[in-house]
Design a protein around this motif. Structure first.
Motif, PDB file in Angstrom:
ATOM      1  N   LEU A 250       0.826  -1.206   0.000  1.00 28.47           N
ATOM      2  CA  LEU A 250       0.000   0.000   0.000  1.00 28.47           C
ATOM      3  C   LEU A 250       0.866   1.264   0.000  1.00 28.47           C
ATOM      4  N   ILE A 251       1.889   1.266   0.856  1.00 30.78           N
ATOM      5  CA  ILE A 251       2.754   2.450   0.914  1.00 30.78           C
ATOM      6  C   ILE A 251       3.494   2.628  -0.405  1.00 30.78           C
ATOM      7  N   THR A 252       4.034   1.529  -0.936  1.00 26.80           N
ATOM      8  CA  THR A 252       4.763   1.599  -2.199  1.00 26.80           C
ATOM      9  C   THR A 252       3.853   2.023  -3.338  1.00 26.80           C
ATOM     10  N   PHE A 253       2.645   1.467  -3.388  1.00 27.46           N
ATOM     11  CA  PHE A 253       1.693   1.793  -4.446  1.00 27.46           C
ATOM     12  C   PHE A 253       1.365   3.283  -4.463  1.00 27.46           C
ATOM     13  N   SER A 254       1.057   3.838  -3.293  1.00 29.51           N
ATOM     14  CA  SER A 254       0.688   5.255  -3.246  1.00 29.51           C
ATOM     15  C   SER A 254       1.876   6.153  -3.581  1.00 29.51           C
ATOM     16  N   TYR A 255       3.099   5.666  -3.299  1.00 29.25           N
ATOM     17  CA  TYR A 255       4.278   6.462  -3.640  1.00 29.25           C
ATOM     18  C   TYR A 255       4.524   6.442  -5.147  1.00 29.25           C
ATOM     19  N   MET A 256       4.333   5.286  -5.781  1.00 33.32           N
ATOM     20  CA  MET A 256       4.621   5.145  -7.206  1.00 33.32           C
ATOM     21  C   MET A 256       3.808   6.124  -8.057  1.00 33.32           C
ATOM     22  N   ASN A 257       2.511   6.242  -7.744  1.00 34.54           N
ATOM     23  CA  ASN A 257       1.680   7.115  -8.585  1.00 34.54           C
ATOM     24  C   ASN A 257       1.448   8.489  -7.947  1.00 34.54           C
ATOM     25  N   ASN A 258       2.350   8.853  -7.014  1.00 34.44           N
ATOM     26  CA  ASN A 258       2.400  10.197  -6.434  1.00 34.44           C
ATOM     27  C   ASN A 258       1.128  10.585  -5.678  1.00 34.44           C
ATOM     28  N   MET A 259       0.512   9.618  -4.993  1.00 34.71           N
ATOM     29  CA  MET A 259      -0.587   9.948  -4.088  1.00 34.71           C
ATOM     30  C   MET A 259      -0.044  10.143  -2.672  1.00 34.71           C
ATOM     31  N   VAL A 260       1.136  10.725  -2.584  1.00 35.38           N
ATOM     32  CA  VAL A 260       1.817  10.822  -1.299  1.00 35.38           C
ATOM     33  C   VAL A 260       1.188  11.859  -0.375  1.00 35.38           C
ATOM     34  N   ARG A 261       0.550  12.857  -0.921  1.00 31.59           N
ATOM     35  CA  ARG A 261      -0.049  13.862  -0.034  1.00 31.59           C
ATOM     36  C   ARG A 261      -1.155  13.245   0.809  1.00 31.59           C
ATOM     37  N   VAL A 262      -2.091  12.589   0.161  1.00 28.72           N
ATOM     38  CA  VAL A 262      -3.150  11.937   0.930  1.00 28.72           C
ATOM     39  C   VAL A 262      -2.576  10.753   1.698  1.00 28.72           C
ATOM     40  N   GLY A 263      -1.499  10.143   1.179  1.00 30.77           N
ATOM     41  CA  GLY A 263      -0.859   9.045   1.891  1.00 30.77           C
ATOM     42  C   GLY A 263      -0.293   9.479   3.234  1.00 30.77           C
ATOM     43  N   THR A 264       0.272  10.672   3.302  1.00 31.21           N
ATOM     44  CA  THR A 264       0.795  11.161   4.585  1.00 31.21           C
ATOM     45  C   THR A 264      -0.324  11.359   5.600  1.00 31.21           C
ATOM     46  N   LEU A 265      -1.490  11.781   5.122  1.00 26.95           N
ATOM     47  CA  LEU A 265      -2.631  11.934   6.030  1.00 26.95           C
ATOM     48  C   LEU A 265      -3.052  10.582   6.592  1.00 26.95           C
ATOM     49  N   VAL A 266      -3.091   9.565   5.732  1.00 27.81           N
ATOM     50  CA  VAL A 266      -3.471   8.218   6.178  1.00 27.81           C
ATOM     51  C   VAL A 266      -2.456   7.683   7.187  1.00 27.81           C
ATOM     52  N   LEU A 267      -1.176   7.844   6.895  1.00 28.44           N
ATOM     53  CA  LEU A 267      -0.137   7.348   7.793  1.00 28.44           C
ATOM     54  C   LEU A 267      -0.217   8.014   9.163  1.00 28.44           C
ATOM     55  N   CYS A 268      -0.307   9.321   9.168  1.00 27.66           N
ATOM     56  CA  CYS A 268      -0.331  10.049  10.438  1.00 27.66           C
ATOM     57  C   CYS A 268      -1.574   9.712  11.248  1.00 27.66           C
ATOM     58  N   LEU A 269      -2.708   9.578  10.567  1.00 27.37           N
ATOM     59  CA  LEU A 269      -3.956   9.265  11.259  1.00 27.37           C
ATOM     60  C   LEU A 269      -3.872   7.910  11.946  1.00 27.37           C
ATOM     61  N   HIS A 270      -3.279   6.945  11.270  1.00 32.84           N
ATOM     62  CA  HIS A 270      -3.190   5.609  11.848  1.00 32.84           C
ATOM     63  C   HIS A 270      -2.090   5.495  12.897  1.00 32.84           C
ATOM     64  N   ASP A 271      -1.129   6.395  12.859  1.00 33.52           N
ATOM     65  CA  ASP A 271      -0.091   6.392  13.890  1.00 33.52           C
ATOM     66  C   ASP A 271      -0.591   6.974  15.216  1.00 33.52           C
ATOM     67  N   ALA A 272      -1.745   7.639  15.178  1.00 31.25           N
ATOM     68  CA  ALA A 272      -2.199   8.390  16.341  1.00 31.25           C
ATOM     69  C   ALA A 272      -2.498   7.510  17.548  1.00 31.25           C
ATOM     70  N   SER A 273      -2.924   6.271  17.317  1.00 29.62           N
ATOM     71  CA  SER A 273      -3.319   5.419  18.441  1.00 29.62           C
ATOM     72  C   SER A 273      -2.303   4.340  18.774  1.00 29.62           C
ATOM     73  N   ASP A 274      -1.350   4.092  17.896  1.00 24.80           N
ATOM     74  CA  ASP A 274      -0.472   2.934  18.078  1.00 24.80           C
ATOM     75  C   ASP A 274       0.444   3.058  19.288  1.00 24.80           C
ATOM     76  N   PHE A 275       0.979   4.254  19.544  1.00 21.60           N
ATOM     77  CA  PHE A 275       1.882   4.389  20.693  1.00 21.60           C
ATOM     78  C   PHE A 275       1.116   4.246  22.000  1.00 21.60           C
ATOM     79  N   LEU A 276      -0.186   4.543  22.005  1.00 24.06           N
ATOM     80  CA  LEU A 276      -0.988   4.342  23.208  1.00 24.06           C
ATOM     81  C   LEU A 276      -1.148   2.860  23.520  1.00 24.06           C
ATOM     82  N   LEU A 277      -1.323   2.061  22.479  1.00 23.71           N
ATOM     83  CA  LEU A 277      -1.403   0.613  22.667  1.00 23.71           C
ATOM     84  C   LEU A 277      -0.102   0.076  23.258  1.00 23.71           C
TER      85      LEU A 277
END
Length: 416
Positions: A250-277
């Motif tokens: 998924l990360i590689t796919f979004s990077y290949m076709n330059n969907m990195v802007r929305v990809g950064t939003l997805v990554l950051c959003l999902h990182d928000a809860s992981d350190f709490l776990l």
């Protein structure tokens, strides 16, 4: 006869060389056809856009994401893995010892050649019939043999200190990458206006900070792939192996076709809860039960808010509707959104499991144990706790709570 023999040998060598040349040409043609099929511009890019358009300016001027960039994730992943080993040894382990976590394993089984042979060659969990046979052969009570096999299985399980060190490393990385992402996105225009993700797409320049953020996330998941073979072994090893591959894809796919802007939003959003776990897991290993429960509850709230609230109304809204309006659909657009919608379905399932587990925990007073528990309780412990309502914290390893950063389904369950 000698000239004839020499002439025949030359002809055979020429024929072999011609066959090798034909095979090389066929292999090159097949590789070229496969490359052309895989990198089909009509699949990856919007209409009238070619890979040549995204080659960037000569002399290192304007740059766009390129497939070759993802190769830099491999040496970085090895570096992350090396840093992790140093971190666990010189930082996490001293912290664990200061918290009173001992580097001692479970009770070791009494040496017995017959039972050891059965354990290593036949089965680690003998059935009733085999237990009866061993009981007669050794003149041992069946319960004593069961206890021996339980202790023997536990000998191969990791210590609490090992689990603490692994969780502390993931907590440190997740917390660091989350704050890095927030700091980076705070000044990014698409963080405040998601339509900026699609203006002039795909001709959106790749900044150095965006590149480092994306490649660092990709390298971390590659490091999880490497470390999965040395980390604590779980029952869902194969599932998590496939999961890590899917995340990397998924990360590689979004990077290949330059969907990195929305990809950064997805990554950051999902990182928000992981350190709490991971924080909750650390508190559990250190036997701070109230802190553990508090972090788990906070994790559940953040998870549900981000995955059932922000994700559909912020991320899916821009990938499905704003992008349709600004750039229109094309094949990889459909695939990308299909994966994101599937992810939302998983969010719903995981949120239900978290709420169910939290409800059971509140009813019991404590957070429940992972059904993939790392160490089985000994028979002595069962005698003490069989009637107890005490729960233990549910955890996962190797980033197994994540699919591009999410909690894995079935992870938070009641006691077996």
């Amino acid at each position: 006869w000698r000239p004839a023999e020499r002439g025949g040998g030359r002809r055979r060598r020429r024929r072999r060389r011609r066959r090798r040349r034909r095979r090389r040409k066929m292999a090159a043609a097949a590789a070229a056809a496969l490359r052309a099929w895989f990198w089909n511009e009509r699949f990856w890019l919007p209409h009238n856009v070619t890979w040549a358009d995204l080659a960037g300016e000569p002399g290192g001027g304007l740059q766009y994401p390129r497939a070759a960039h993802v190769l830099s994730a491999f040496p970085l992943a090895l570096g992350i893995f090396a840093v992790r080993l140093l971190f666990e040894r010189f930082i996490a382990k001293p912290c664990a010892i200061n918290l009173g976590i001992q580097d001692s394993g479970p009770h070791r089984a009494q040496p017995n050649a017959i039972l050891e042979k059965v354990f290593t060659s036949i089965t680690k969990s003998p059935d009733a019939k085999r237990l009866e046979g061993l009981s007669k052969q050794l003149d041992w009570d069946v319960r004593k043999i069961q206890r021996w096999f339980r202790h023997r299985r536990n000998q191969d399980k990791p210590t609490t200190l090992t689990k603490f060190c692994e969780s502390m490393w993931r907590f440190t990385f997740y917390l660091s990458i989350f704050f890095y992402g927030i700091r980076f996105l705070w000044t990014a225009p698409w963080f405040w206006d998601t339509r900026q993700c699609w203006y002039n797409y795909p001709f959106q320049p790749l900044t150095s900070r965006l590149y480092y953020y994306y490649i660092l996330e990709l390298a971390f998941y590659w490091s999880l792939m490497f470390s999965q073979f040395t980390d604590i072994k779980r029952k869902d090893f194969l599932i998590m192996f496939v999961h890590h591959l899917a995340t990397i894809g998924l990360i590689t796919f979004s990077y290949m076709n330059n969907m990195v802007r929305v990809g950064t939003l997805v990554l950051c959003l999902h990182d928000a809860s992981d350190f709490l776990l991971e924080a909750a897991k650390l508190a559990n290993y250190a036997k701070y039960q109230r802190v553990c429960d508090a972090f788990f509850m906070l994790f559940g709230v953040v998870f549900i808010v981000t995955r059932l609230g922000i994700y559909p109304f912020w991320i899916l809204n821009t990938t499905l509707f704003e992008s349709w309006e600004l750039i229109g659909p094309y094949p990889s657009w459909w695939l990308f959104n299909g994966l994101l919608v599937t992810l939302q379905v998983l969010h719903i399932i995981w949120s239900y499991l978290i709420v169910r587990t939290a409800s059971k925990a509140l009813a019991r007073g404590k957070v429940s144990k992972d059904d993939r528990s790392d160490v089985e309780s000994s028979s002595e412990e069962e005698d003490v706790t069989s009637n107890s309502t005490k729960g233990v914290f549910s955890t996962s390893s190797n980033g197994s709570n994540r699919l591009n950063g999410h909690v894995a389904g079935g992870q938070w369950t009641g006691e077996e």
